[in-house]
Design a protein around this motif. Structure first.
Motif, PDB file in Angstrom:
ATOM      1  N   TYR A  34       4.187   1.147  -5.893  1.00  0.00           N
ATOM      2  CA  TYR A  34       5.019   0.783  -7.480  1.00  0.00           C
ATOM      3  C   TYR A  34       6.494   0.861  -6.740  1.00  0.00           C
ATOM      4  CZ  TYR A  34       0.792   0.472 -10.435  1.00  0.00           C
ATOM      5  OH  TYR A  34       0.065  -0.456 -10.601  1.00  0.00           O
ATOM      6  N   LEU A  35       7.152  -0.188  -6.063  1.00  0.00           N
ATOM      7  CA  LEU A  35       8.329   0.428  -5.775  1.00  0.00           C
ATOM      8  C   LEU A  35       9.512   0.224  -7.397  1.00  0.00           C
ATOM      9  CD1 LEU A  35       8.827  -2.567  -2.964  1.00  0.00           C
ATOM     10  CD2 LEU A  35       8.335   0.232  -3.141  1.00  0.00           C
ATOM     11  N   ASP A  36      10.748   1.115  -7.282  1.00  0.00           N
ATOM     12  CA  ASP A  36      12.309   1.139  -8.025  1.00  0.00           C
ATOM     13  C   ASP A  36      12.874   0.312  -7.795  1.00  0.00           C
ATOM     14  OD1 ASP A  36      13.906   2.745  -6.864  1.00  0.00           O
ATOM     15  OD2 ASP A  36      12.661   3.427  -6.096  1.00  0.00           O
ATOM     16  N   ILE A  37      13.762  -0.527  -8.223  1.00  0.00           N
ATOM     17  CA  ILE A  37      14.793  -1.291  -7.540  1.00  0.00           C
ATOM     18  C   ILE A  37      15.251  -0.927  -6.125  1.00  0.00           C
ATOM     19  CG2 ILE A  37      16.284  -1.207  -9.108  1.00  0.00           C
ATOM     20  CD1 ILE A  37      15.098  -4.984  -7.627  1.00  0.00           C
ATOM     21  N   ASN A  38      16.017   0.222  -6.916  1.00  0.00           N
ATOM     22  CA  ASN A  38      17.058   0.785  -5.207  1.00  0.00           C
ATOM     23  C   ASN A  38      15.951   1.091  -3.677  1.00  0.00           C
ATOM     24  OD1 ASN A  38      19.129   0.865  -7.157  1.00  0.00           O
ATOM     25  ND2 ASN A  38      18.676   2.939  -7.663  1.00  0.00           N
ATOM     26  N   THR A  39      14.965   1.520  -3.946  1.00  0.00           N
ATOM     27  CA  THR A  39      14.022   0.894  -3.197  1.00  0.00           C
ATOM     28  C   THR A  39      13.871   0.497  -2.345  1.00  0.00           C
ATOM     29  OG1 THR A  39      12.696   3.286  -4.286  1.00  0.00           O
ATOM     30  CG2 THR A  39      11.576   2.702  -2.013  1.00  0.00           C
ATOM     31  N   LEU A  40      13.648  -0.724  -3.454  1.00  0.00           N
ATOM     32  CA  LEU A  40      13.383  -1.656  -2.470  1.00  0.00           C
ATOM     33  C   LEU A  40      14.303  -2.730  -2.445  1.00  0.00           C
ATOM     34  CD1 LEU A  40      11.967  -4.709  -2.607  1.00  0.00           C
ATOM     35  CD2 LEU A  40      12.473  -5.635  -4.666  1.00  0.00           C
ATOM     36  N   GLY A  88       1.207  -1.643   0.080  1.00  0.00           N
ATOM     37  CA  GLY A  88      -0.022   0.516  -0.095  1.00  0.00           C
ATOM     38  C   GLY A  88       0.711   1.188   0.407  1.00  0.00           C
ATOM     39  N   LYS A  89       2.110   1.697   0.842  1.00  0.00           N
ATOM     40  CA  LYS A  89       2.776   2.395   0.912  1.00  0.00           C
ATOM     41  C   LYS A  89       3.904   2.432   1.879  1.00  0.00           C
ATOM     42  CE  LYS A  89      -1.059   6.139   2.398  1.00  0.00           C
ATOM     43  NZ  LYS A  89      -0.479   6.949   0.559  1.00  0.00           N
ATOM     44  N   LEU A  90       5.108   3.382   1.707  1.00  0.00           N
ATOM     45  CA  LEU A  90       6.254   3.083   1.953  1.00  0.00           C
ATOM     46  C   LEU A  90       6.452   2.756   3.201  1.00  0.00           C
ATOM     47  CD1 LEU A  90       9.340   2.713  -0.045  1.00  0.00           C
ATOM     48  CD2 LEU A  90       9.279   5.474   0.655  1.00  0.00           C
ATOM     49  N   GLY A 148       5.830   6.009  -6.181  1.00  0.00           N
ATOM     50  CA  GLY A 148       5.525   5.247  -6.869  1.00  0.00           C
ATOM     51  C   GLY A 148       4.038   4.753  -6.067  1.00  0.00           C
ATOM     52  N   GLU A 149       3.771   5.693  -5.003  1.00  0.00           N
ATOM     53  CA  GLU A 149       2.110   5.046  -4.310  1.00  0.00           C
ATOM     54  C   GLU A 149       1.141   5.506  -5.405  1.00  0.00           C
ATOM     55  OE1 GLU A 149       4.043   5.916   0.371  1.00  0.00           O
ATOM     56  OE2 GLU A 149       2.880   7.201  -0.754  1.00  0.00           O
ATOM     57  N   VAL A 150       0.590   4.761  -5.153  1.00  0.00           N
ATOM     58  CA  VAL A 150      -0.703   5.212  -6.092  1.00  0.00           C
ATOM     59  C   VAL A 150      -1.676   4.687  -5.033  1.00  0.00           C
ATOM     60  CG1 VAL A 150      -1.693   5.502  -8.424  1.00  0.00           C
ATOM     61  CG2 VAL A 150       0.584   4.981  -7.831  1.00  0.00           C
ATOM     62  N   THR A 151      -2.972   5.495  -4.878  1.00  0.00           N
ATOM     63  CA  THR A 151      -4.274   5.485  -4.840  1.00  0.00           C
ATOM     64  C   THR A 151      -5.495   5.229  -6.227  1.00  0.00           C
ATOM     65  OG1 THR A 151      -4.781   7.117  -3.199  1.00  0.00           O
ATOM     66  CG2 THR A 151      -6.642   6.286  -3.568  1.00  0.00           C
ATOM     67  N   PHE A 152      -6.301   4.507  -6.002  1.00  0.00           N
ATOM     68  CA  PHE A 152      -7.234   3.414  -7.269  1.00  0.00           C
ATOM     69  C   PHE A 152      -8.477   3.161  -6.843  1.00  0.00           C
ATOM     70  CE2 PHE A 152      -2.941   1.676  -8.786  1.00  0.00           C
ATOM     71  CZ  PHE A 152      -3.079   2.005  -9.600  1.00  0.00           C
ATOM     72  N   GLU A 153      -9.153   3.061  -7.352  1.00  0.00           N
ATOM     73  CA  GLU A 153     -11.117   2.555  -7.531  1.00  0.00           C
ATOM     74  C   GLU A 153     -10.428   1.786  -9.208  1.00  0.00           C
ATOM     75  OE1 GLU A 153     -13.831   5.172  -6.449  1.00  0.00           O
ATOM     76  OE2 GLU A 153     -12.365   6.266  -6.793  1.00  0.00           O
ATOM     77  N   MET A 154     -11.464   0.529  -8.460  1.00  0.00           N
ATOM     78  CA  MET A 154     -12.330  -0.121  -9.983  1.00  0.00           C
ATOM     79  C   MET A 154     -13.695   0.193 -10.087  1.00  0.00           C
ATOM     80  SD  MET A 154      -9.514  -3.260  -9.269  1.00  0.00           S
ATOM     81  CE  MET A 154      -7.951  -3.703  -9.566  1.00  0.00           C
ATOM     82  N   GLU A 155     -14.036  -0.358 -11.654  1.00  0.00           N
ATOM     83  CA  GLU A 155     -15.096  -0.332 -11.312  1.00  0.00           C
ATOM     84  C   GLU A 155     -15.583  -1.618 -12.506  1.00  0.00           C
ATOM     85  OE1 GLU A 155     -18.851   2.907 -13.468  1.00  0.00           O
ATOM     86  OE2 GLU A 155     -16.750   3.479 -13.014  1.00  0.00           O
ATOM     87  N   TYR A 156     -16.606  -1.603 -12.436  1.00  0.00           N
ATOM     88  CA  TYR A 156     -16.999  -3.519 -13.083  1.00  0.00           C
ATOM     89  C   TYR A 156     -18.360  -3.064 -13.648  1.00  0.00           C
ATOM     90  CZ  TYR A 156     -18.135  -7.963 -14.724  1.00  0.00           C
ATOM     91  OH  TYR A 156     -17.856  -9.152 -15.495  1.00  0.00           O
TER      92      TYR A 156
END
Length: 236
Positions: A200-206, A129-131, A180-188
């Motif tokens: 989403y993590l860049d390799i150095n942060t990971l 979710g968050k860093l 790389g922190e994003v908030t999403f909503e989905m709709e269907y």
């Protein structure tokens, strides 16, 4: 709130596929998750996922298994694999498709067994979710691993989504949050999910997070678009 992801999987499994899942994100991007893609075969998977499945060994936990495509491939290869998801409909679909071992749970609430391989594909580390949650998340994964176990995860460095200046640098908002922190909503089919955090993590942060949480982090392969597969093992 509606489990729109699970609803879409169930509809597809039951032959009721008429539309895809729409996603809305804090990056001002509207996108689509094609539902048939969630039922892909090994040959239809990106190279990163194929490589992860080739490296999987021993007793495997597929975290955020969705429709179970990765877990089913490994089960058919003869591995002892469990599909874990927190969506009731996703787990029902996994079972209907032939998964023998399934767990309906949020990964952070699950601590029943230890595994040789933990799979976190389709940016499964996003579940943190968050860093600020990443250390707790990695420590929980460590608690699920045998001493010589491995975590196979893919993620993406989404720096490419930001404006680039003439010298090749990126304009990243300086609001204190990790980019790389994003908030999403989905709709269907008219149903919306509640907003959820995803990272989403860049390799150095990971790598830095692994370093401070007792993991070695090896970059296995890079994909075609800022994405990569990493293998995490416990430091001896």
């Amino acid at each position: 709130m509606a489990d729109v992801f699970g609803m879409a999987l169930k509809d597809y499994q039951n032959g009721l596929y008429t539309e895809d899942i729409k996603t809305y994100s804090s990056l001002d991007e509207e996108d689509v998750i094609p539902v048939p893609y969630l039922f892909r075969t090994f040959d239809e998977m990106p190279k990163i996922e194929q490589k992860a499945l080739q490296l999987a060994r021993g007793k495997v936990l597929d975290i955020g298994a969705g429709a179970g495509s990765h877990a089913l491939y490994l089960q058919n290869k003869g591995l002892d694999v469990t599909a874990l998801d927190n969506s009731e409909d996703a787990i029902a679909v996994c079972k209907k498709r032939g998964m023998e071992s399934t767990v309906l749970s949020n990964i952070l609430d699950y601590s029943e067994e230890k595994y040789d391989t933990l799979l976190l594909l389709m940016n499964g580390v996003g579940l943190a979710g968050k860093l600020k949650n990443l250390s707790e998340f990695l420590q929980h994964l460590a608690s699920l691993l045998q001493s010589n176990g491995q975590v196979l995860l893919d993620s993406s460095d989404i720096v490419y989504m930001f404006e680039q200046d003439d010298d090749g640098g990126y304009w990243i908002p300086d609001d204190g949050a990790y980019y790389g922190e994003v908030t999403f909503e989905m709709e269907y089919k008219g149903h919306k999910s509640k907003p959820f955090d995803w990272i989403y993590l860049d390799i150095n942060t990971l790598r830095n997070a692994c370093e401070s949480n007792g993991f070695n982090c090896e970059l296995v392969i890079s994909g075609e678009h800022y994405d990569y597969l990493a293998k995490l093992t416990l430091k001896k």
